[in-house]
Design an enzyme around this catalytic site. Structure first.
Site: not given
Ligand code: NAD
Ligand code: UDP
Length: 347
Positions: A129, A153, A157
Site C-alpha cells: 500500500s 496496519y 505491510k
Molecule cells: P477486502 O477486505 O475487500 O478484501 C480482503 C479479503 O481477504 C476479504 O475478502 C477477507 O474476507 C479476506 N481475508 C482477510 N483475512 C483473511 C484470512 N486470514 N484468510 C483468508 N481470507 C482472509 O480488501 P481489499 O480492499 O480488496 O484489499 C485487498 C488487499 O489490498 C489487502 O491486503 C489490503 O490491505 C490491500 N490494500 C487495499 C487498499 C484499499 O484501499 N482497498 C489499498 C492498499 C492496499
C-alpha cells in the site's frame, strides 16, 4: 496451457475484480477467502460475468492461518503463481486491535509462504500500500522513497515487504512483486461487482456513495486547512479495473528471469482533492452531497500521489481511466446495489 493462479482474499473488493480480469484473460483461478470481510455473492457475480470462463474458477472458504486447509488446496492444484490480497485493512481498527492485525496479516502470510515453498510454488504478487510512504517529503512518490508506518496496519505491510525481501535473499528461486496500491475506487462497469464495506465506511468514496443513496446524511470532510489547492487532502485515486489489470501485468513480469523481489506503484500519477472528488461524484450521480467541515483525521497525510514511471516502463502498464469514469462506475454499482451484495432487488 493456461496458468493456475491462487488468489487469496479473492472474494474481497480488489480480489473479486482481479479474479474476473484473470478469468477473462484465460487464467485458471482458485480463490481462498475466509469471507471475514466479504460475501460469497461476489464470487457468484464474478462467475456470471465470466460466462463460459467461470468453469476455470473454484472457491474454498479457508482461513490462511489454517495450515491444514491450505495444505489441501495446494495438494489439489499445482499453482504457477499466487496473488495475495487476504488481510485486514481498517487503519482505525488496527490501532485498537493490533494483535488481531499482526496475527491475521503476518501469520496468514507466513503460513502461505511456507506452504508455497513446500509445494515448489515460489512466484508471488503481494498487495502492499501507498501507506508505506507515510507523510512523504515530496510528491510524486517513487519506489525508492524512505518508508514509514503510522499504525499497526501499515506496519504489517512494511513487515511483509521486508519478509519478502529476506525470503528472496535467502533463496533465489523466489520471484516476488510487491504492488503499492494508491486509492482504488469505482466498480466494474457492469455495476454487478463493487466495494461493499461492512459497517460505516472509513474510506472517502464508499462514504460518499452512502450519502448519495441516503444511508448517511452528510460527508464529514476531515480537514480543510492543508496546504493544497482547496485545503482538503489530496490522493491518487485509481479505477479498480485499472488496478486489477495491473496484477495481470505483474504476473507476466514474474516470468522475466531478471525479477527478484521488485516493488511497483500502482496509481495514476494524478492528485485529486476531497472536494474535487465530491464534485466529480455529484456530476456523475446527479446527487448533492452535503458536507460538514471538520478537523483533520489523526494520522492522515496531506498529499500523496504516485510516480508511475517504473510500472509504465517495466510492467508495460498504465492506468486508462480518470475520475469521471471512476465516479460513473461507482454510482452505477451503488444505484443498482444500494445495500451492496445484501441488496434485495439484485439488478
Ligand atoms: P477486502 O477486505 O475487500 O478484501 C480482503 C479479503 O481477504 C476479504 O475478502 C477477507 O474476507 C479476506 N481475508 C482477510 N483475512 C483473511 C484470512 N486470514 N484468510 C483468508 N481470507 C482472509 O480488501 P481489499 O480492499 O480488496 O484489499 C485487498 C488487499 O489490498 C489487502 O491486503 C489490503 O490491505 C490491500 N490494500 C487495499 C487498499 C484499499 O484501499 N482497498 C489499498 C492498499 C492496499
Ligand atoms: N476523507 C474525508 N472524509 C471521510 C473519509 C475520508 O474527508 O469520511 C478524506 C481523508 O481525510 C483523505 C481522503 O479523504 O484526505 C482519502 O481518505 P481515504 O480514507 O479514502 O484514503 P487514505 O487516507 O487511506 O489514503
Amino acid at each position: 496451457m493456461s496458468k493456475n493462479v491462487l488468489v487469496t482474499g479473492g472474494a474481497g473488493y480488489i480480489g473479486s475484480h482481479t479474479v474476473l480480469q484473470l478469468l477473462l484473460d484465460g487464467y485458471r483461478v482458485v480463490v481462498v477467502d475466509n469471507l471475514d470481510n466479504s460475501s460469497d455473492v461476489a464470487i457468484e457475480r464474478v462467475e456470471e460475468l465470466a460466462g463460459e470462463l467461470a468453469k476455470n474458477l473454484s472457491f474454498h472458504k479457508v482461513d490462511l492461518r489454517d495450515r491444514q486447509a491450505l495444505e489441501e488446496v495446494f495438494a489439489e492444484t499445482k499453482f504457477d503463481a499466487v496473488i495475495h490480497f487476504a488481510g485486514l485493512k481498517a487503519v482505525g481498527e488496527s490501532v485498537h486491535k493490533p494483535l488481531l492485525y499482526y496475527d491475521n496479516n503476518l501469520i496468514g502470510t507466513i503460513t502461505l509462504l511456507e506452504t508455497m515453498a513446500a509445494h515448489g510454488c515460489k512466484n508471488l504478487v503481494f498487495s502492499s500500500s501507498a501507506t508505506v510512504y507515510g507523510w512523504p517529503k515530496e510528491v510524486p512518490c517513487t519506489e525508492e522513497f524512505p518508508l514509514a508506518a503510522a499504525n499497526p496496519y501499515g506496519r504489517t505491510k512494511l513487515f511483509i515487504e521486508e519478509i519478502c525481501q529476506d525470503l528472496r535473499r535467502s533463496d533465489s528461486e523466489w520471484k516476488i512483486i510487491l504492488l503499492r496500491y494508491f486509492n482504488p475506487v469505482g466498480a466494474h462497469p457492469s455495476g454487478y461487482i463493487g466495494e461493499d464495506p461492512r459497517g460505516t465506511p472509513n474510506n472517502l468514496m464508499p462514504f460518499v456513495q452512502q450519502v448519495a443513496i441516503g444511508r448517511q446524511p452528510a460527508l464529514t470532510v476531515f480537514g480543510n486547512n492543508y496546504s493544497t489547492k482547496d485545503g482538503t487532502g489530496v490522493r491518487d485515486y485509481i479505477h479498480i479495473v485499472d488496478l486489477a489489470d495491473g496484477h495481470i501485468a505483474a504476473l507476466r513480469k514474474l516470468s522475466d528471469p531478471k525479477i527478484g523481489c521488485e516493488v511497483y506503484n500502482l496509481g495514476t500519477g494524478k492528485g485529486t482533492s476531497v472536494l474535487e472528488m465530491v464534485a466529480a461524484f455529484e456530476k456523475a450521480s446527479g446527487k448533492k452531497i452535503p458536507l460538514v467541515m471538520a478537523g483533520r483525521r489523526p494520522g492522515d497525510v496531506e498529499t500523496v500521489y504516485a510516480s508511475t514511471k517504473k510500472a509504465e516502463h517495466e510492467l508495460n502498464w498504465k492506468a486508462k481511466y480518470g475520475i469521471e469514469e471512476m465516479c460513473r462506475d461507482q454510482w452505477n454499482w451503488a444505484s443498482k446495489n444500494p445495500y451492496g451484495y445484501a441488496s434485495p432487488n439484485l439488478n
